[in-house]
Design a protein around this motif. Structure first.
Motif, mmCIF file in Angstrom:
data_model
loop_
_atom_site.group_PDB
_atom_site.id
_atom_site.type_symbol
_atom_site.label_atom_id
_atom_site.label_comp_id
_atom_site.label_asym_id
_atom_site.label_seq_id
_atom_site.Cartn_x
_atom_site.Cartn_y
_atom_site.Cartn_z
ATOM 1 N N GLU A 1 -6.660 -3.873 -3.866
ATOM 2 C CA GLU A 1 -5.842 -3.238 -4.905
ATOM 3 C C GLU A 1 -5.853 -1.723 -4.754
ATOM 4 O O GLU A 1 -4.824 -1.061 -4.970
ATOM 5 C CB GLU A 1 -6.360 -3.646 -6.283
ATOM 6 C CG GLU A 1 -6.080 -5.096 -6.623
ATOM 7 C CD GLU A 1 -6.679 -5.513 -7.948
ATOM 8 O OE1 GLU A 1 -6.350 -6.619 -8.421
ATOM 9 O OE2 GLU A 1 -7.477 -4.735 -8.524
ATOM 10 N N GLU A 2 -7.009 -1.161 -4.399
ATOM 11 C CA GLU A 2 -7.093 0.288 -4.194
ATOM 12 C C GLU A 2 -6.142 0.734 -3.084
ATOM 13 O O GLU A 2 -5.457 1.744 -3.194
ATOM 14 C CB GLU A 2 -8.537 0.685 -3.820
ATOM 15 C CG GLU A 2 -9.540 0.573 -4.946
ATOM 16 C CD GLU A 2 -9.505 1.760 -5.878
ATOM 17 O OE1 GLU A 2 -8.760 2.718 -5.589
ATOM 18 O OE2 GLU A 2 -10.199 1.732 -6.905
ATOM 19 N N GLU A 3 -6.103 -0.052 -2.003
ATOM 20 C CA GLU A 3 -5.296 0.318 -0.848
ATOM 21 C C GLU A 3 -3.806 0.104 -1.077
ATOM 22 O O GLU A 3 -2.982 0.935 -0.707
ATOM 23 C CB GLU A 3 -5.739 -0.495 0.377
ATOM 24 C CG GLU A 3 -7.147 -0.152 0.848
ATOM 25 C CD GLU A 3 -7.661 -1.142 1.870
ATOM 26 O OE1 GLU A 3 -6.910 -2.071 2.223
ATOM 27 O OE2 GLU A 3 -8.813 -0.987 2.317
ATOM 28 N N VAL A 4 -3.469 -1.025 -1.701
ATOM 29 C CA VAL A 4 -2.059 -1.410 -1.822
ATOM 30 C C VAL A 4 -1.409 -0.873 -3.091
ATOM 31 O O VAL A 4 -0.398 -0.170 -3.037
ATOM 32 C CB VAL A 4 -1.913 -2.950 -1.774
ATOM 33 C CG1 VAL A 4 -0.447 -3.344 -1.957
ATOM 34 C CG2 VAL A 4 -2.450 -3.488 -0.466
ATOM 35 N N HIS A 5 -2.000 -1.179 -4.236
ATOM 36 C CA HIS A 5 -1.363 -0.827 -5.498
ATOM 37 C C HIS A 5 -1.240 0.677 -5.700
ATOM 38 O O HIS A 5 -0.186 1.173 -6.093
ATOM 39 C CB HIS A 5 -2.137 -1.446 -6.669
ATOM 40 C CG HIS A 5 -2.080 -2.949 -6.669
ATOM 41 N ND1 HIS A 5 -2.771 -3.721 -7.573
ATOM 42 C CD2 HIS A 5 -1.410 -3.819 -5.870
ATOM 43 C CE1 HIS A 5 -2.536 -5.008 -7.335
ATOM 44 N NE2 HIS A 5 -1.710 -5.084 -6.307
#
Length: 286
Positions: free
Chosen positions: A112-116
């Motif tokens: 989530e940190e990388e994508v969102h």
């Protein structure tokens, strides 16, 4: 869990709650409803991560307020996108550490940190970035053309105040010309930009560069030392601008800096040689 693992997860918690507070503060400062919504979503995600980690640590650590204030002020002074991307750039290491954990919740957080966040940050609407190409035009032209002109004037005129006067007149005229050209170009291309604002960004970038480059000739008596300081100033401008650009556009700083520095200094060297040749050819002594 071992004490070391709990300590590491607690550090993760501190990071998540700190970023939550940063995004919340920035959201509250936004007049643009779209930006406010994007930042609120980022803040909500960080808070969710904080409570996910709390299940394992059982702790509720406080945010690092110095870090909150630091990034809020960076965003206010240098732009929202720059502030956020600078902060996220510093968190790349934390994401890699997340990946080392086999825990399903932490792996999900890392994704989530990388994508969102990357997706949400890319949705931020900041007016200044829409006119980045206009700033690039003004800076590039001033650094390449004007640095070369000053190098040529240095050997042709050989007096710092004459170089400053001639350079100032040339620089202001060139800035107005570039601003007018950008205005007409933007109108003709019918881009989603205000032609007047585009011309202002170009003109201001050019004039600021002109002021920095001619200042050594105003305050220094030795024209060659002044030229050296002028070229150093050009390199500093190139470095600062390309660092900013590389952060907001997620591009390589070294590549852009190297190309721009090589072109600017190369043109300056050629112009200096032309000034020397013309002085010898004409036999004019001032």
């Amino acid at each position: 869990m071992s004490e070391e693992e709990i300590r590491q997860l607690t550090d993760f918690q501190i990071n998540e709650i700190t970023e939550h507070r940063i995004y919340s503060r920035l959201a509250a400062l936004q007049k643009n409803s779209h930006n406010r919504q994007v930042l609120s979503e980022l803040a909500k995600e960080e808070l969710t991560h904080f409570y996910t980690l709390k299940k394992y640590t059982g702790k509720t650590p406080a945010p690092q307020l110095w870090k909150v204030n630091r990034y809020v002020w960076i965003a206010r002074l240098f732009g929202l996108t720059f502030g956020i991307k600078l902060m996220e750039k510093g968190e790349d290491i934390a994401q890699k550490v997340y990946r080392q954990w086999k825990n399903e919740d932490i792996q999900k957080m890392a994704t989530e940190e990388e994508v969102h966040e990357a997706k949400l940050i890319s949705l931020i609407d900041e007016e200044g970035l829409n006119y980045m190409s206009s700033v690039v035009l003004g800076l590039n032209d001033a650094l390449v053309e004007f640095t070369g002109a000053l190098a040529g004037y240095t050997f042709a005129l050989q007096h710092p105040h004459l170089v400053a006067l001639t350079g100032g007149i040339t620089g202001i005229a060139a800035a107005l010309s570039m601003a007018a050209s950008e205005y007409l170009s933007t109108r003709a291309e019918k881009e989603n930009k205000n032609a007047f604002k585009a011309s202002i960004y170009t003109g201001i970038a050019y004039i600021i560069t002109v002021i920095v480059l001619i200042a050594p000739f105003v305050f220094m008596k030795n024209v060659y030392w002044a030229l050296g300081v002028c070229l150093t100033g050009a390199l500093v401008i190139i470095a600062v601008f390309n660092y900013y650009y590389s952060i907001v556009r997620s591009e390589s700083f070294k590549k852009r800096f190297g190309e721009m520095a090589l072109i600017s200094l190369g043109i300056a060297a050629i112009s200096f040689g032309i000034g020397y040749a013309l002085r010898l050819f004409t036999g004019i002594e001032l």
